[in-house]
Design an enzyme around this catalytic site. Structure first.
Site, PDB file in Angstrom:
ATOM      1  N   GLY A   1       0.842  -1.195   0.000  1.00  0.00           N
ATOM      2  CA  GLY A   1       0.000   0.000   0.000  1.00  0.00           C
ATOM      3  C   GLY A   1       0.868   1.232   0.000  1.00  0.00           C
TER       4      GLY A   1
ATOM      5  CG  PHE B   1       7.111   7.895   5.072  1.00  0.00           C
ATOM      6  CD1 PHE B   1       7.721   8.862   5.871  1.00  0.00           C
ATOM      7  CD2 PHE B   1       7.874   6.846   4.589  1.00  0.00           C
ATOM      8  CE1 PHE B   1       9.078   8.771   6.165  1.00  0.00           C
ATOM      9  CE2 PHE B   1       9.226   6.759   4.882  1.00  0.00           C
ATOM     10  CZ  PHE B   1       9.828   7.728   5.672  1.00  0.00           C
TER      11      PHE B   1
ATOM     12  CG  ASP C   1      -1.784  10.964  11.708  1.00  0.00           C
ATOM     13  OD1 ASP C   1      -2.916  11.446  11.464  1.00  0.00           O
ATOM     14  OD2 ASP C   1      -1.018  10.557  10.817  1.00  0.00           O
TER      15      ASP C   1
END
Ligand SMILES: Nc1ncnc2c1ncn2[C@@H]1O[C@H](COP(=O)(O)OP(=O)(O)OP(=O)(O)O)[C@@H](O)[C@H]1O
Ligand SMILES: [Mg+2]
Length: 432
Positions: free
Chosen positions: A82, A86, A205
């Protein structure tokens, strides 16, 4: 009292001018700014040697790019898992052949996209936070690579991928109520650990895609690129650029930039709501009034008569009513507009854990799924069905019988293939 984070001493060397192109975008974050831009102003560069000295005792392995190419078959698309803000993530395998002394194990290798929005600071935050902590509910960082411009992270491989995939991707079977509870408890323990350490860390996050699942649906937090040291001493909050993901970030943090551990608690409430309802925290495809999940669901959370209206239909009524009511009341508290009224994460864990023992799960009718003509596997249960599925000897209804028959490996391949098809047109080939 100083607000300088513990890792700031390491950062004055992190961003040389040659690395300017790493700074900084993010796919989903609210503001396209570096998460640690308030930490570093210097242009000198932290050398890999400095970093390894600072991480002595952390048990992290330092990999070369060549070793990670070997581990991932040259970042082959067959190993593609995936991609996030980043960069792409690849499955790999490390053992003695890759690097002497390594325990043979599957890994996930995350590669910084040099043309993307994140960069050295996010990479460094990840290395420093995960190098500093080990906890059953934080994903284990095995090592890293810092070679020229390349920045890579090597994690333990989490066979069931992210919670986001399980909740929102069509080809995953619906998670059972008990699995949802187990996942929320695991993730809550990860957050409670970060908040309760000597020098508390605010994760910043918390979202479904950053909760990774092992083969037994044990949840672990990943992605510490936005993590910040919490307030110290008499401070009530830290002030920082607003970073995070739309729909998950706490309202007071978005409005003022004031960050506390209670901002994470709000985000936790949003993820719990996604687990209860099976809906995304923001969904533009829905009617306007339903687009923001927290706003839409809030009036039903404290009213047992209305709760049924918002529960995930794919649960098919197979949940503990008493448990759902307790979870909903807890979510209501977590989503409070006032941070002070939100519970501590340790209290969240204490509220959730006993709910696993509740006995009022309805008995589901037996559902026989007739084998298709081309079915070669009989009616045997897949790994994922065994782990997630039938409780108390009952067979659980699948969203789709044919999809439910995919093994984990086939699922990963299928996910990879679909993502690859989507990305193929955009992504340039990786240097082998
Ligand atoms: N340790 C791991 N084991 C297995 N799969 C992983 C691991 N880490 C990441 N992945 C998979 O790689 C994909 C990308 O993860 P990544 O964390 O880079 O992005 P994201 O969480 O989707 O987005 P964001 O950048 O907003 O965090 C996810 O689908 C995730 O399931
Ligand atoms: Mg992530």
């Amino acid at each position: 009292m100083s607000t300088v984070p513990w890792w700031s001493a390491l950062l004055p060397g992190c961003c040389s001018s040659e690395h300017k192109r790493w700074a900084f975008k993010a796919t989903k974050p609210i503001e396209k700014q570096p998460s640690f831009s308030d930490i570093s102003t210097s242009n000198s560069m932290l050398s890999p040697e400095d970093l390894s000295v600072s991480l002595v005792g952390s048990n992290l392995h330092v990999f070369t790019l060549a070793e990670l190419k070997l581990a991932t078959k040259s970042f082959s698309m067959g190993n593609f898992l995936g991609e996030g803000g980043f960069g792409p993530v690849f499955k790999g395998f490390i053992d003695e052949k890759v690097k002497p002394g390594l325990k043979a194990q599957a890994v996930a290798v995350k590669l910084l996209d040099l043309d993307g929005g994140q960069g050295h600071k996010e990479w460094l935050a990840e290395v420093l936070v995960l190098g500093r902590f080990r906890h059953p509910h934080l994903v284990k960082l095995i090592g890293y690579c810092c070679e020229d411009e390349q920045r890579l992270l090597v994690y333990e491989f989490m066979p069931k991928g992210s919670l986001e995939n399980h909740l929102f991707k069509r080809f995953f079977e619906s998670l059972s109520w008990l699995t949802r509870l187990k996942i929320s408890i695991g993730a809550a323990k990860g957050l409670a650990f970060l908040h309760d350490t000597d020098k508390p860390v605010i994760y910043r996050d918390f979202k479904a895609s950053n909760i990774l699942l092992d083969s037994d649906y044990k949840a672990k937090l990943s992605d510490f690129g936005l993590a910040k040291d919490g307030p110290a001493g008499d401070e009530t909050h830290i002030t920082t650029r607003v970073m995070g993901t739309h729909g998950y970030a706490a309202p007071e943090y978005i409005m003022t930039g004031h960050l506390t551990a209670k901002s994470d608690v709000y985000s936790f409430g949003v993820v719990m709501l996604e687990l209860l309802t099976g809906r995304r925290c923001v969904d533009k495809a829905r009617p306007f009034r339903e687009q923001n999940l927290a706003e839409w669901a809030r009036p039903c959370l404290n009213d047992p008569r209305k709760l049924g209206r918002i529960m995930d239909p794919s649960l098919d009524g197979q949940y503990s009513t008493a448990g759902a009511q307790k979870v909903a009341a807890l979510v209501h508290q977590c989503l409070s507009q006032s941070p002070k009224r939100r519970p501590h994460m340790s209290a969240v864990v204490a509220t959730l854990e006993p709910l696993l023992e509740l006995e009022d799960l309805p008995v589901a009718p037996f559902v026989y799924v007739a084998p298709a003509d081309d079915d070669d596997g009989g009616d045997e249960l897949t790994d994922s069905m065994r782990d997630n599925g039938p409780r108390r000897g009952r067979r659980q209804k699948l969203r789709s019988p044919s999809e439910g028959k995919l093994s984990d490996a086939a699922l990963c391949r299928e996910v990879g293939n679909r993502l690859r098809r989507n990305l193929a047109s955009q992504q340039k080939p990786m240097d082998a």
